[in-house]
Motif scaffolding. Sequence first.
Motif, PDB file in Angstrom:
ATOM      1  N   CYS A 181       0.799  -1.229   0.000  1.00  0.00           N
ATOM      2  CA  CYS A 181       0.000   0.000   0.000  1.00  0.00           C
ATOM      3  C   CYS A 181       0.837   1.288   0.000  1.00  0.00           C
ATOM      4  O   CYS A 181       1.794   1.422   0.752  1.00  0.00           O
ATOM      5  CB  CYS A 181      -0.915  -0.014   1.212  1.00  0.00           C
ATOM      6  SG  CYS A 181      -2.004   1.398   1.283  1.00  0.00           S
TER       7      CYS A 181
ATOM      8  N   ARG B  45      -1.178   4.221  -0.153  1.00  0.00           N
ATOM      9  CA  ARG B  45      -2.339   5.108  -0.178  1.00  0.00           C
ATOM     10  C   ARG B  45      -2.161   6.356   0.681  1.00  0.00           C
ATOM     11  O   ARG B  45      -2.815   7.360   0.452  1.00  0.00           O
ATOM     12  CB  ARG B  45      -3.597   4.343   0.259  1.00  0.00           C
ATOM     13  CG  ARG B  45      -4.056   3.284  -0.743  1.00  0.00           C
ATOM     14  CD  ARG B  45      -5.163   2.426  -0.150  1.00  0.00           C
ATOM     15  NE  ARG B  45      -5.679   1.427  -1.076  1.00  0.00           N
ATOM     16  CZ  ARG B  45      -5.106   0.252  -1.301  1.00  0.00           C
ATOM     17  NH1 ARG B  45      -3.977  -0.062  -0.687  1.00  0.00           N
ATOM     18  NH2 ARG B  45      -5.645  -0.606  -2.143  1.00  0.00           N
TER      19      ARG B  45
ATOM     20  N   LEU C 286       2.362   7.584   5.036  1.00  0.00           N
ATOM     21  CA  LEU C 286       3.176   6.735   5.922  1.00  0.00           C
ATOM     22  C   LEU C 286       3.993   5.697   5.142  1.00  0.00           C
ATOM     23  O   LEU C 286       4.957   5.167   5.663  1.00  0.00           O
ATOM     24  CB  LEU C 286       2.282   6.022   6.950  1.00  0.00           C
ATOM     25  CG  LEU C 286       1.742   6.894   8.086  1.00  0.00           C
ATOM     26  CD1 LEU C 286       0.855   6.092   9.027  1.00  0.00           C
ATOM     27  CD2 LEU C 286       2.880   7.535   8.871  1.00  0.00           C
ATOM     28  N   HIS C 287       3.626   5.455   3.900  1.00  0.00           N
ATOM     29  CA  HIS C 287       4.380   4.445   3.140  1.00  0.00           C
ATOM     30  C   HIS C 287       5.794   4.932   2.821  1.00  0.00           C
ATOM     31  O   HIS C 287       6.675   4.140   2.533  1.00  0.00           O
ATOM     32  CB  HIS C 287       3.637   4.048   1.860  1.00  0.00           C
ATOM     33  CG  HIS C 287       3.873   4.958   0.696  1.00  0.00           C
ATOM     34  ND1 HIS C 287       3.193   6.140   0.531  1.00  0.00           N
ATOM     35  CD2 HIS C 287       4.718   4.861  -0.353  1.00  0.00           C
ATOM     36  CE1 HIS C 287       3.604   6.726  -0.572  1.00  0.00           C
ATOM     37  NE2 HIS C 287       4.527   5.976  -1.133  1.00  0.00           N
TER      38      HIS C 287
ATOM     39  N   ARG D 282       8.659   3.189   6.949  1.00  0.00           N
ATOM     40  CA  ARG D 282       8.133   1.882   7.363  1.00  0.00           C
ATOM     41  C   ARG D 282       8.987   0.770   6.761  1.00  0.00           C
ATOM     42  O   ARG D 282       9.472   0.900   5.622  1.00  0.00           O
ATOM     43  CB  ARG D 282       6.675   1.727   6.899  1.00  0.00           C
ATOM     44  CG  ARG D 282       6.565   1.352   5.444  1.00  0.00           C
ATOM     45  CD  ARG D 282       5.244   0.738   5.028  1.00  0.00           C
ATOM     46  NE  ARG D 282       5.290   0.375   3.628  1.00  0.00           N
ATOM     47  CZ  ARG D 282       4.266   0.464   2.782  1.00  0.00           C
ATOM     48  NH1 ARG D 282       3.099   0.902   3.193  1.00  0.00           N
ATOM     49  NH2 ARG D 282       4.405   0.094   1.523  1.00  0.00           N
TER      50      ARG D 282
ATOM     51  N   VAL E  43      -3.797   2.350  12.028  1.00  0.00           N
ATOM     52  CA  VAL E  43      -2.947   2.452  10.833  1.00  0.00           C
ATOM     53  C   VAL E  43      -1.979   1.277  10.807  1.00  0.00           C
ATOM     54  O   VAL E  43      -1.554   0.785  11.846  1.00  0.00           O
ATOM     55  CB  VAL E  43      -2.151   3.785  10.734  1.00  0.00           C
ATOM     56  CG1 VAL E  43      -3.092   4.951  10.532  1.00  0.00           C
ATOM     57  CG2 VAL E  43      -1.250   4.005  11.938  1.00  0.00           C
TER      58      VAL E  43
ATOM     59  N   CYS F 187       0.992   1.119   9.127  1.00  0.00           N
ATOM     60  CA  CYS F 187       2.414   1.437   8.934  1.00  0.00           C
ATOM     61  C   CYS F 187       2.886   2.302  10.079  1.00  0.00           C
ATOM     62  O   CYS F 187       2.123   3.139  10.586  1.00  0.00           O
ATOM     63  CB  CYS F 187       2.621   2.171   7.610  1.00  0.00           C
ATOM     64  SG  CYS F 187       2.123   1.187   6.194  1.00  0.00           S
TER      65      CYS F 187
END
Length: 286
Positions: A97, A99, A102-103, A107, A167, A169
Amino acid sequence: MALTLDPELRRALAERVRYCHEMGIYDFYRRESGPAEFKEPESAASEVLSASLSATSTVLQSELREEMSARKSAAVPSVAEDNILEIKLIREDLGECTRCKLHQQGRKQIVFGVGNPRAELMFVGEGPGADEDTQGEPFVGRAGQLLNNMIKAMGLRREDIYIANIVKCRPPGNRTPERDECETCSPFLMRQIAVVKPKVIVALGAVAAKNLLAINAPMSELRGRWYDFKPAGVRSGDPSWPGARLAVTYHPAFLLRDPRQKGEAWKDLQMVMKYLGIEPPKKAAE
Ligand code: SF4
C-alpha cells in the motif's frame, strides 16, 4: 451470451468492481436501452463502460459463485476457512500500500493484523511501533508483552484474540497517526472487523477510541461504558451479526509509563469478561 473482454479492460474493470466493493457498493444495474437518441461521445463511452462494468461484475460474481460451489462440492468449508480466505483477500487488496504518506516515512513493512479470524474479542491499537515494524506483527514489543499478560489475566490466549491497529504502517518516531492517515487506512480495518465479527472490540488508547467511535473526548469520559459499534462503510457478509460492543481502555504503552493505572485497565477488562461470560483464573484476578 458469452462475453469476451480484452484482458486489460477486464483487469481494469475487475479493479473497479473491487474498489466499489471496498466502498460498500455491491449491486450494479444496467440501464434499459431506451429509444435511439443522440449521445455525446463522452456519454456514449461512459455507457459502454457502465455496461461493461455491470457485465463484468456479473461475470466475476458468477465465477466466484462457481468457485464457491466447486469448493462446496469438494468439501464444505467451515466458517473459519471462509474467514481466513476473506482476511487473505483484504490483505491482497491492501497490497504494498502507498495510499497514505506513511508508506514513504520509513516503514519497513505493513503490519496487517493477526489472530483468530473468528475471535469473539478484538483489540485495536493505534499503530505499529519499532518492534512491530521489524517483525510485521502488532503488539510484539514491550507493550505487546504487557498486552499478552492482560490477555492471560483474562484467562485467554493471544491466539484466541484478533489484534490490529488503526494504521498499518509505523508513524515516524512513534508520533500519533494523523487524521488523513487514519481515514485512509481504516477502511481496511473496517473490512477486517466485518469479517471477524467480534462480539467485543476493545479500543486501546484514545487514538483508537476516537477513530473507531468518531468521538473527541478524554479517556476519563471514554472509559467505563459500552458503545455499539458497526464497521463504517462495510457490509458484513453475515446479516445476522448485530455489530460489536466496544469498550475503551488504556494503551499498554501508556500503562508502561504509568503503571498506577493498571488497576483501572483491569476494571475495564473485567467489564469485558463479564459481558463475554469469562471467568478469570483465580490468581490473575487478585
Ligand atoms: S498506513 Fe495504511 S493507508 Fe497508509 S500506507 Fe500504510 S497500509 Fe497504506
